[in-house]
Design a protein around this motif. Structure first.
Motif, PDB file in Angstrom:
ATOM      1  N   SER A   1     -38.670 -37.574 -16.923  1.00  0.00           N
ATOM      2  CA  SER A   1     -39.315 -38.185 -15.764  1.00  0.00           C
ATOM      3  C   SER A   1     -39.764 -39.597 -16.118  1.00  0.00           C
ATOM      4  O   SER A   1     -39.892 -39.956 -17.286  1.00  0.00           O
ATOM      5  CB  SER A   1     -40.504 -37.350 -15.290  1.00  0.00           C
ATOM      6  N   ILE A   2     -40.009 -40.369 -15.074  1.00  0.00           N
ATOM      7  CA  ILE A   2     -40.509 -41.734 -15.234  1.00  0.00           C
ATOM      8  C   ILE A   2     -41.966 -41.738 -14.816  1.00  0.00           C
ATOM      9  O   ILE A   2     -42.277 -41.479 -13.643  1.00  0.00           O
ATOM     10  CB  ILE A   2     -39.700 -42.712 -14.365  1.00  0.00           C
ATOM     11  N   PRO A   3     -42.891 -42.009 -15.733  1.00  0.00           N
ATOM     12  CA  PRO A   3     -44.316 -42.025 -15.361  1.00  0.00           C
ATOM     13  C   PRO A   3     -44.593 -43.103 -14.321  1.00  0.00           C
ATOM     14  O   PRO A   3     -44.184 -44.254 -14.471  1.00  0.00           O
ATOM     15  CB  PRO A   3     -45.020 -42.336 -16.685  1.00  0.00           C
ATOM     16  N   ILE A   4     -45.264 -42.713 -13.246  1.00  0.00           N
ATOM     17  CA  ILE A   4     -45.679 -43.678 -12.233  1.00  0.00           C
ATOM     18  C   ILE A   4     -47.163 -43.510 -11.977  1.00  0.00           C
ATOM     19  O   ILE A   4     -47.764 -42.491 -12.326  1.00  0.00           O
ATOM     20  CB  ILE A   4     -44.866 -43.499 -10.929  1.00  0.00           C
ATOM     21  N   SER A   5     -47.768 -44.480 -11.337  1.00  0.00           N
ATOM     22  CA  SER A   5     -49.227 -44.523 -11.237  1.00  0.00           C
ATOM     23  C   SER A   5     -49.796 -43.602 -10.177  1.00  0.00           C
ATOM     24  O   SER A   5     -50.983 -43.313 -10.173  1.00  0.00           O
ATOM     25  CB  SER A   5     -49.681 -45.960 -10.943  1.00  0.00           C
ATOM     26  N   SER A   6     -48.982 -43.123  -9.247  1.00  0.00           N
ATOM     27  CA  SER A   6     -49.499 -42.288  -8.164  1.00  0.00           C
ATOM     28  C   SER A   6     -48.583 -41.104  -7.927  1.00  0.00           C
ATOM     29  O   SER A   6     -47.349 -41.227  -7.953  1.00  0.00           O
ATOM     30  CB  SER A   6     -49.641 -43.108  -6.873  1.00  0.00           C
ATOM     31  N   ASP A   7     -49.169 -39.942  -7.688  1.00  0.00           N
ATOM     32  CA  ASP A   7     -48.380 -38.746  -7.443  1.00  0.00           C
ATOM     33  C   ASP A   7     -47.680 -38.772  -6.078  1.00  0.00           C
ATOM     34  O   ASP A   7     -46.712 -38.039  -5.852  1.00  0.00           O
ATOM     35  CB  ASP A   7     -49.275 -37.495  -7.507  1.00  0.00           C
ATOM     36  N   VAL A   8     -48.183 -39.601  -5.180  1.00  0.00           N
ATOM     37  CA  VAL A   8     -47.601 -39.627  -3.835  1.00  0.00           C
ATOM     38  C   VAL A   8     -46.448 -40.620  -3.746  1.00  0.00           C
ATOM     39  O   VAL A   8     -45.763 -40.675  -2.732  1.00  0.00           O
ATOM     40  CB  VAL A   8     -48.682 -39.989  -2.786  1.00  0.00           C
ATOM     41  N   GLU A   9     -46.236 -41.414  -4.763  1.00  0.00           N
ATOM     42  CA  GLU A   9     -45.151 -42.388  -4.758  1.00  0.00           C
ATOM     43  C   GLU A   9     -43.902 -41.763  -5.380  1.00  0.00           C
ATOM     44  O   GLU A   9     -43.970 -40.800  -6.141  1.00  0.00           O
ATOM     45  CB  GLU A   9     -45.545 -43.644  -5.538  1.00  0.00           C
ATOM     46  N   SER A  10     -42.761 -42.323  -5.062  1.00  0.00           N
ATOM     47  CA  SER A  10     -41.505 -41.869  -5.649  1.00  0.00           C
ATOM     48  C   SER A  10     -40.562 -43.062  -5.769  1.00  0.00           C
ATOM     49  O   SER A  10     -40.758 -44.093  -5.117  1.00  0.00           O
ATOM     50  CB  SER A  10     -40.864 -40.768  -4.799  1.00  0.00           C
ATOM     51  N   LEU A  11     -39.566 -42.907  -6.618  1.00  0.00           N
ATOM     52  CA  LEU A  11     -38.587 -43.959  -6.839  1.00  0.00           C
ATOM     53  C   LEU A  11     -37.244 -43.520  -6.270  1.00  0.00           C
ATOM     54  O   LEU A  11     -36.859 -42.355  -6.398  1.00  0.00           O
ATOM     55  CB  LEU A  11     -38.443 -44.241  -8.335  1.00  0.00           C
ATOM     56  N   ASN A  12     -36.536 -44.444  -5.661  1.00  0.00           N
ATOM     57  CA  ASN A  12     -35.211 -44.059  -5.179  1.00  0.00           C
ATOM     58  C   ASN A  12     -34.238 -43.990  -6.354  1.00  0.00           C
ATOM     59  O   ASN A  12     -34.552 -44.389  -7.487  1.00  0.00           O
ATOM     60  CB  ASN A  12     -34.711 -45.003  -4.078  1.00  0.00           C
ATOM     61  N   ALA A  13     -33.058 -43.468  -6.083  1.00  0.00           N
ATOM     62  CA  ALA A  13     -32.103 -43.180  -7.152  1.00  0.00           C
ATOM     63  C   ALA A  13     -31.690 -44.438  -7.906  1.00  0.00           C
ATOM     64  O   ALA A  13     -31.559 -44.417  -9.137  1.00  0.00           O
ATOM     65  CB  ALA A  13     -30.875 -42.492  -6.563  1.00  0.00           C
ATOM     66  N   GLY A  14     -31.481 -45.536  -7.169  1.00  0.00           N
ATOM     67  CA  GLY A  14     -31.055 -46.766  -7.828  1.00  0.00           C
ATOM     68  C   GLY A  14     -32.091 -47.294  -8.799  1.00  0.00           C
ATOM     69  O   GLY A  14     -31.770 -47.714  -9.923  1.00  0.00           O
ATOM     70  N   VAL A  15     -33.363 -47.278  -8.395  1.00  0.00           N
ATOM     71  CA  VAL A  15     -34.444 -47.772  -9.253  1.00  0.00           C
ATOM     72  C   VAL A  15     -34.622 -46.852 -10.460  1.00  0.00           C
ATOM     73  O   VAL A  15     -34.767 -47.307 -11.601  1.00  0.00           O
ATOM     74  CB  VAL A  15     -35.754 -47.887  -8.457  1.00  0.00           C
ATOM     75  N   ALA A  16     -34.611 -45.532 -10.232  1.00  0.00           N
ATOM     76  CA  ALA A  16     -34.786 -44.574 -11.325  1.00  0.00           C
ATOM     77  C   ALA A  16     -33.673 -44.722 -12.359  1.00  0.00           C
ATOM     78  O   ALA A  16     -33.917 -44.684 -13.576  1.00  0.00           O
ATOM     79  CB  ALA A  16     -34.814 -43.158 -10.772  1.00  0.00           C
ATOM     80  N   ALA A  17     -32.442 -44.880 -11.907  1.00  0.00           N
ATOM     81  CA  ALA A  17     -31.329 -45.053 -12.840  1.00  0.00           C
ATOM     82  C   ALA A  17     -31.479 -46.343 -13.626  1.00  0.00           C
ATOM     83  O   ALA A  17     -31.227 -46.374 -14.844  1.00  0.00           O
ATOM     84  CB  ALA A  17     -30.013 -45.046 -12.073  1.00  0.00           C
ATOM     85  N   GLY A  18     -31.912 -47.408 -12.968  1.00  0.00           N
ATOM     86  CA  GLY A  18     -32.076 -48.682 -13.659  1.00  0.00           C
ATOM     87  C   GLY A  18     -33.124 -48.616 -14.754  1.00  0.00           C
ATOM     88  O   GLY A  18     -32.906 -49.119 -15.870  1.00  0.00           O
ATOM     89  N   ILE A  19     -34.272 -47.998 -14.468  1.00  0.00           N
ATOM     90  CA  ILE A  19     -35.336 -47.874 -15.471  1.00  0.00           C
ATOM     91  C   ILE A  19     -34.856 -47.033 -16.659  1.00  0.00           C
ATOM     92  O   ILE A  19     -35.066 -47.389 -17.829  1.00  0.00           O
ATOM     93  CB  ILE A  19     -36.594 -47.255 -14.841  1.00  0.00           C
ATOM     94  N   THR A  20     -34.198 -45.927 -16.380  1.00  0.00           N
ATOM     95  CA  THR A  20     -33.742 -45.035 -17.453  1.00  0.00           C
ATOM     96  C   THR A  20     -32.683 -45.716 -18.324  1.00  0.00           C
ATOM     97  O   THR A  20     -32.729 -45.631 -19.561  1.00  0.00           O
ATOM     98  CB  THR A  20     -33.180 -43.742 -16.858  1.00  0.00           C
ATOM     99  N   LEU A  21     -31.740 -46.394 -17.702  1.00  0.00           N
ATOM    100  CA  LEU A  21     -30.698 -47.077 -18.471  1.00  0.00           C
ATOM    101  C   LEU A  21     -31.286 -48.206 -19.320  1.00  0.00           C
ATOM    102  O   LEU A  21     -30.815 -48.469 -20.436  1.00  0.00           O
ATOM    103  CB  LEU A  21     -29.621 -47.617 -17.531  1.00  0.00           C
TER     104      LEU A  21
END
Length: 328
Positions: free
Chosen positions: A298-318
């Protein structure tokens, strides 16, 4: 005084009724009924309008793409028989500016040119695209009723790779394979964003299932900012089975999910042959794919109510994977 019928020469002819005169419409009732309304000009086979209609239909049939299948409209774009049609002046211009592959540009006969159509013609000439003059009827048929404004663009079907092609690319580069797999990603813009990140951080390709997923369309191509021309996309029938086969070939499979067991920055498999699986923003990873994964990060984010779309999540992980590989 005798009636007129008694005058010499006033005898009725045999077989005629009183009040009926030879040659009048009164002989038969249907003689007064007429033939109905006059057919339209284009419905009369002897009329020039009918001949013009037939000629236009023949031209439209000749100019329409063969083997076209009726698809689902998304904005101004339609899938037709594996190819794609982009309709509308702004959409066509944006596609050409993004250097989307082009088969042909269609312009309506006697079109009123403006700055957009002039730039379309200029870019089509620079890219060597075929420019065809088409009737309005042919454009209506080509775009399946979309608002085309007299302009349409044909995009050729994308040439998908195989999983073996992605592994071969890693072998030729002398690097451990790094593949991004998409699970239930239906928005082509997310696919385009993933392709852009894959190209930026050294992934050897993207893997997508053949059903219920985004394809490489003009929209994906534009968002990828040209990465679609450099990063191969493989399409396989069964994603979970393909991931299982990759595991047998020595690759680790890591899924991305908000409820992952480890943060992506602490991922132990970053420097190994790796497949990163990105699920949809709403549903996440499907059950079978999740069960196939060696780990879920998982990607730690500052709020439980927020989410990342697939493109952003893939970019951070890569990015995290690239950093770990560079530090090795």
């Amino acid at each position: 005084m005798a009636g007129n019928s008694q005058r010499p020469g006033a005898k009725r002819k045999a077989g005629t009724k009183k009040g009926a005169q030879v040659g009048s419409g009164g002989q038969r009732r249907k003689g007064l009924q007429g033939k109905g309304p006059t057919p339209k000009a284009e419905e009369r086979t002897y009329h020039p309008a009918y001949k013009r209609k037939v000629a236009a239909e023949k031209r439209a049939a000749a100019q329409a793409p063969t083997g076209a299948r009726k698809g689902v409209a998304r904005g101004t774009r339609k899938a037709t028989g594996g190819a794609e049609v982009v309709a509308g002046r702004n959409a066509v211009l944006e596609a050409l500016r993004s250097q989307v592959p082009v088969t042909a540009v269609h312009l309506a006969e006697r079109i009123d040119h403006d700055d957009r159509t002039r730039e379309i013609l200029e870019l089509a000439s620079i890219q060597g695209a075929q420019v065809l003059e088409s009737s309005r009827g042919a454009l209506d048929q080509l775009t399946e009723g979309s608002v085309h404004q007299g302009v349409a663009l044909e995009v050729p079907p994308y040439d998908y790779a195989s999983v073996d092609d992605l592994l071969d690319a890693a072998a030729q580069a002398g690097e451990p394979p790094l593949i991004v797999a998409l699970d239930s990603i239906t928005d082509p813009r997310n696919l385009g964003a993933v392709l852009r990140s894959a190209g930026a951080f050294g992934a050897h390709g993207v893997l997508v299932p053949s059903r219920r997923t985004a394809s490489v369309t003009a929209s994906a191509w534009k968002v990828s900012a040209g990465a679609a021309a450099r990063v191969p996309v493989a399409k396989e029938t069964n994603l979970s089975r393909t991931l299982a086969d990759l595991k047998k070939s020595g690759l680790f499979v890591v899924g991305l999910d908000a409820g992952g067991d480890v943060a992506v920055r602490d991922l132990a498999f970053a420097t190994d042959p790796l497949v990163v699986v990105v699920g949809s923003e709403g549903k996440g990873l499907s059950r079978l794919v999740r069960e196939t994964c060696d780990a879920v990060a998982s990607i730690p984010i500052s709020s439980d109510v927020e989410s990342l779309n697939a493109g952003v999540a893939a970019g951070i992980t890569l990015y995290e994977v690239a950093q770990a590989r560079a530090a090795k």
